[in-house]
Design a protein around this motif. Structure first.
Motif, mmCIF file in Angstrom:
data_model
loop_
_atom_site.group_PDB
_atom_site.id
_atom_site.type_symbol
_atom_site.label_atom_id
_atom_site.label_comp_id
_atom_site.label_asym_id
_atom_site.label_seq_id
_atom_site.Cartn_x
_atom_site.Cartn_y
_atom_site.Cartn_z
ATOM 1 N N SER A 182 -6.152 46.804 26.911
ATOM 2 C CA SER A 182 -6.662 46.487 28.248
ATOM 3 C C SER A 182 -8.184 46.362 28.276
ATOM 4 N N LYS A 183 -8.797 46.293 27.073
ATOM 5 C CA LYS A 183 -10.261 46.225 27.032
ATOM 6 C C LYS A 183 -10.769 44.808 27.283
ATOM 7 N N LEU A 184 -11.862 44.716 28.020
ATOM 8 C CA LEU A 184 -12.501 43.418 28.250
ATOM 9 C C LEU A 184 -13.763 43.353 27.398
ATOM 10 N N ASP A 185 -14.072 42.200 26.806
ATOM 11 C CA ASP A 185 -15.331 42.113 26.063
ATOM 12 C C ASP A 185 -16.467 41.757 27.031
ATOM 13 N N GLU A 186 -17.693 41.629 26.507
ATOM 14 C CA GLU A 186 -18.858 41.410 27.388
ATOM 15 C C GLU A 186 -18.815 40.061 28.098
ATOM 16 N N PHE A 187 -17.943 39.171 27.604
ATOM 17 C CA PHE A 187 -17.831 37.864 28.249
ATOM 18 C C PHE A 187 -16.625 37.808 29.180
ATOM 19 N N GLY A 188 -15.949 38.964 29.346
ATOM 20 C CA GLY A 188 -14.836 39.037 30.295
ATOM 21 C C GLY A 188 -13.492 38.610 29.737
ATOM 22 N N HIS A 189 -13.323 38.625 28.391
ATOM 23 C CA HIS A 189 -12.033 38.243 27.812
ATOM 24 C C HIS A 189 -11.231 39.457 27.352
ATOM 25 N N TYR A 190 -9.912 39.371 27.559
ATOM 26 C CA TYR A 190 -8.997 40.361 26.979
ATOM 27 C C TYR A 190 -8.637 39.901 25.578
ATOM 28 N N SER A 191 -8.287 40.855 24.701
ATOM 29 C CA SER A 191 -7.764 40.484 23.384
ATOM 30 C C SER A 191 -6.285 40.188 23.537
ATOM 31 N N LEU A 192 -5.860 39.067 23.030
ATOM 32 C CA LEU A 192 -4.442 38.708 23.106
ATOM 33 C C LEU A 192 -3.738 39.049 21.801
ATOM 34 N N GLY A 193 -2.426 39.130 21.863
ATOM 35 C CA GLY A 193 -1.649 39.377 20.642
ATOM 36 C C GLY A 193 -0.351 40.072 20.962
ATOM 37 N N GLY A 194 0.687 39.734 20.216
ATOM 38 C CA GLY A 194 1.969 40.417 20.376
ATOM 39 C C GLY A 194 3.044 39.577 21.032
ATOM 40 N N VAL A 195 2.711 38.335 21.375
ATOM 41 C CA VAL A 195 3.731 37.501 22.038
ATOM 42 C C VAL A 195 4.926 37.264 21.106
#
Ligand code: F6P
Length: 360
Positions: free
Chosen positions: A246-259
């Motif tokens: 659930s972490k957001l990076d400094e540019f406002g993106h979530y890390s995706l993965g697991g689909v």
């Protein structure tokens, strides 16, 4: 003259060849180059002595063949609304005697470069991202290497999938764009390719897999395994992409993965054996291919030329196989996505094979 070079965002094979290209071209012209470590971080903090390194021609041969970034990467955003460090960047440039910057990065790093440039920081951009989804250029460093890793990995997965008669989900990167999945899956003759640009239904996915099985039987062979190449940003219609945390990076993106894992679970009741593996960082860490070395080096040279000509606020790139120069503001346009109508077969959940060979 003294240029600072930095690599921001996720690493990509081709960064080191690009840095080597910058140093190679600059050395010929007697221009000094310093490496700014950890993307925009080096210029966004005060205590930065350990973040700045002199780069001489001795690095060229070794760095030109290495994956990753010898300057390290970070997702530092120097122009973040609630923590703007533009003045500090300018101060640091003065402190280190930098006349210009060459920023190597994707949408975020180069987006920040554009903002800084508009505020008087002289910057040139070099595009990289394995996703190849940056507006303004047909090529971004890292794409070719990642694609080759996917192609090779799909072959390995196919051996184990065949041995165990498995439905195998191979998850690849691609947050907004499905280029890696589409072209990697195409080269691997994948049975299904899932891309972020086309939200699909589970019902459709199951029926396509069963249909593929019937086709195989009709052709007279028992092809009892299936390979599904799935981009991390792909999602079921009406659902969001699966997040890694659930972490957001400094540019406002979530890390995706697991689909891939999620879909494997959903299909377990329909098919006896389902398996999943994510290529994740194995796609990014490979040594750069010939293409990423060649283009990286050329990008590096071209960027130094732009600095010499004072063409700040521009990015080098590729259009119609030619090296081009475009304004940095181009990277802030919508990402370069797969044109679903042209390139994707919604019925077969796969690449359209009747379209011109290299389109897109
Ligand atoms: O933008 C390139 C990329 O490789 C995306 O495909 C992916 O979502 C992201 O970087 C992951 O990066 P990290 O986990 O390093 O933040």
């Amino acid at each position: 003259m003294r240029i600072g070079v930095l690599t921001g965002g996720g690493d990509a094979p081709g960064l080191n060849p690009a840095i080597a290209g910058v140093v190679e071209r600059a050395s010929i012209d007697g221009i000094e180059v310093v490496g700014l470590k950890r993307g925009w971080q080096a210029l966004s903090i005060r205590e930065n002595d350990h973040h700045i390194v002199k780069l001489g021609p001795e690095i060229i041969r070794e760095w030109s063949r290495l994956g990753g970034s010898k300057l390290q990467c970070s997702r530092t955003n120097p122009v973040k609304e609630d923590n703007d460090r533009t003045d500090l960047v300018k101060e640091n440039m003065k402190k280190w005697g930098l006349d210009a910057l060459i920023a190597i990065g994707g949408e975020d790093t180069l987006g920040a470069a554009e903002v800084l440039n508009a505020r008087g920081v002289p910057v040139i951009g070099i595009p990289k991202t394995i996703d190849r989804d940056l507006a303004g250029t047909e090529y971004t460093l890292g794409y070719d290497t990642a694609l080759n890793v996917i192609c090779e990995s799909a072959e390995r997965v196919a051996h184990t999938a065949e041995s165990h008669e498995t439905i195998f989900f191979l998850e690849v990167m691609g947050r907004h764009a499905g280029w890696l999945a589409l072209r990697g899956g195409e080269s691997a003759f994948a049975d299904v390719i899932l891309i972020p640009e086309y939200p699909f239904s589970v019902h459709k996915l199951i029926s396509v897999l069963k249909e593929r099985q019937r086709e195989n039987e009709h052709l007279g062979f028992e092809h009892r395994y299936k390979i599904i190449v799935v981009a991390e940003g792909s999602h079921i219609e009406g659902e969001e992409a699966v997040r890694r945390d659930s972490k957001l990076d400094e540019f406002g993106h979530y890390s995706l993965g697991g689909v891939g894992d999620y879909l494997k679970g959903l299909l377990e009741h329909e098919f006896k054996h389902t398996r999943y593996t994510a290529l994740a960082y194995l796609q990014r860490g490979a040594p750069p291919t010939q293409r990423d070395r060649q283009i990286g080096r050329r990008f590096g040279h071209a960027a130094v030329e732009l600095v010499k000509n004072g063409k700040f606020g521009h990015m080098v790139g590729v259009q119609k196989s030619k090296l081009t120069v475009v304004p940095l503001r181009e990277v802030r346009k919508s990402p370069r996505l797969v044109d679903v109508d042209k390139l994707y077969d919604r019925e077969r959940l796969n690449v359209k094979i009747e379209n011109p060979l290299l389109e897109g």
